[in-house]
Design an enzyme around this catalytic site. Structure first.
Site, PDB file in Angstrom:
ATOM      1  N   LEU A   1       1.200  -1.093   0.357  1.00 15.58           N
ATOM      2  CA  LEU A   1      -0.052  -0.256   0.367  1.00 15.58           C
ATOM      3  C   LEU A   1       0.533   1.074  -0.174  1.00 15.58           C
ATOM      4  O   LEU A   1       0.035   2.276   0.165  1.00 15.58           O
ATOM      5  CB  LEU A   1      -1.030   0.381   1.197  1.00 15.58           C
ATOM      6  CG  LEU A   1      -1.526  -1.573   1.024  1.00 15.58           C
ATOM      7  CD1 LEU A   1      -3.046  -1.009   2.306  1.00 15.58           C
ATOM      8  CD2 LEU A   1      -2.621  -1.597  -0.204  1.00 15.58           C
ATOM      9  N   CYS A   2       1.982   1.136  -0.399  1.00  9.79           N
ATOM     10  CA  CYS A   2       3.184   2.437  -0.319  1.00  9.79           C
ATOM     11  C   CYS A   2       3.452   2.392  -1.270  1.00  9.79           C
ATOM     12  O   CYS A   2       3.112   2.391  -2.847  1.00  9.79           O
ATOM     13  CB  CYS A   2       3.961   2.301   0.038  1.00  9.79           C
ATOM     14  SG  CYS A   2       4.497   2.259   1.550  1.00  9.79           S
ATOM     15  N   HIS A   3       2.916   4.393  -2.026  1.00 13.28           N
ATOM     16  CA  HIS A   3       2.914   4.728  -3.491  1.00 13.28           C
ATOM     17  C   HIS A   3       4.412   4.655  -3.993  1.00 13.28           C
ATOM     18  O   HIS A   3       5.746   4.453  -2.827  1.00 13.28           O
ATOM     19  CB  HIS A   3       2.599   6.165  -3.188  1.00 13.28           C
ATOM     20  CG  HIS A   3       0.803   6.480  -3.062  1.00 13.28           C
ATOM     21  ND1 HIS A   3       0.593   6.684  -1.741  1.00 13.28           N
ATOM     22  CD2 HIS A   3       0.171   6.074  -3.773  1.00 13.28           C
ATOM     23  CE1 HIS A   3      -0.659   6.892  -1.556  1.00 13.28           C
ATOM     24  NE2 HIS A   3      -1.497   6.838  -2.660  1.00 13.28           N
TER      25      HIS A   3
ATOM     26  N   ASP B   1      24.448  -8.395   8.514  1.00 15.95           N
ATOM     27  CA  ASP B   1      25.546  -9.397   7.661  1.00 15.95           C
ATOM     28  C   ASP B   1      26.173  -9.687   7.545  1.00 15.95           C
ATOM     29  O   ASP B   1      26.951 -10.110   7.125  1.00 15.95           O
ATOM     30  CB  ASP B   1      24.650  -9.722   5.794  1.00 15.95           C
ATOM     31  CG  ASP B   1      24.509 -10.138   5.190  1.00 15.95           C
ATOM     32  OD1 ASP B   1      24.663 -11.145   5.746  1.00 15.95           O
ATOM     33  OD2 ASP B   1      25.413  -9.776   3.871  1.00 15.95           O
TER      34      ASP B   1
END
Length: 162
Positions: free
Chosen positions: A76-78, A129
């Site tokens: 739902l992020c633009h 990492d």
């Protein structure tokens, strides 16, 4: 509560917010977080002796790349045309560890908090990492939006009201 959640419609269905009618404004957001580690691990990173290479440079690049991919990662992020992303990493001998601050900017219809949070988080994950072979006990924490501006909500800074 549902009437305050912009990604939920009146029937409770998830939706992407329509920002088409909003005015373009200058938008800025900053997010910060930390990664705690053994003092020897911090020394190794700062001296450039990590076997995988330059941890800090790699984490900066990873954070910037992640900000540009936020809409691919967070539902739902633009997708946004970011104009600037920065990732600053500083040593913190008190942790011991590193403090990361990521910022994102654009001129547009929606904020960039998620992009700043994503950049910060991925930079921290990249440090983990690259150094996990020598310190699996590193702890990522305190990831949060520290400041934002733009749009109708205006300026907000962590520790201020609003």
């Amino acid at each position: 509560m549902a009437d305050k959640l912009t990604h939920i419609d009146s029937s409770g269905t998830a939706r992407m917010v329509d920002v088409g009618g909003k005015e373009d404004t200058e938008r800025f957001a900053s997010a910060c977080g930390t990664i705690a580690m053994k003092a020897e691990t911090l020394d190794m990173i700062l001296s450039g002796q990590a076997r995988k290479g330059d941890v800090l440079a790699t984490a900066r690049i990873a954070g910037i790349m992640a900000a540009k991919k936020t809409s691919d990662l967070i539902p739902l992020c633009h997708p946004l045309a970011l104009t600037q992303v920065t990732v600053d990493i500083e040593e913190d001998r008190e942790l011991p560890g590193l403090s990361v601050t990521a910022t994102a900017r654009l001129k547009g219809k929606t904020g960039v908090e998620m992009e700043a949070l994503t950049a910060c988080s991925v930079a921290l994950l990249t440090v983990y990492d690259m150094a996990k072979a020598v310190d699996r006990g590193m702890m990522i924490g305190n990831v949060r939006v520290s400041e934002k501006s733009g749009g109708k909500s205006g300026h907000w800074k962590s520790g201020s009201s609003g």
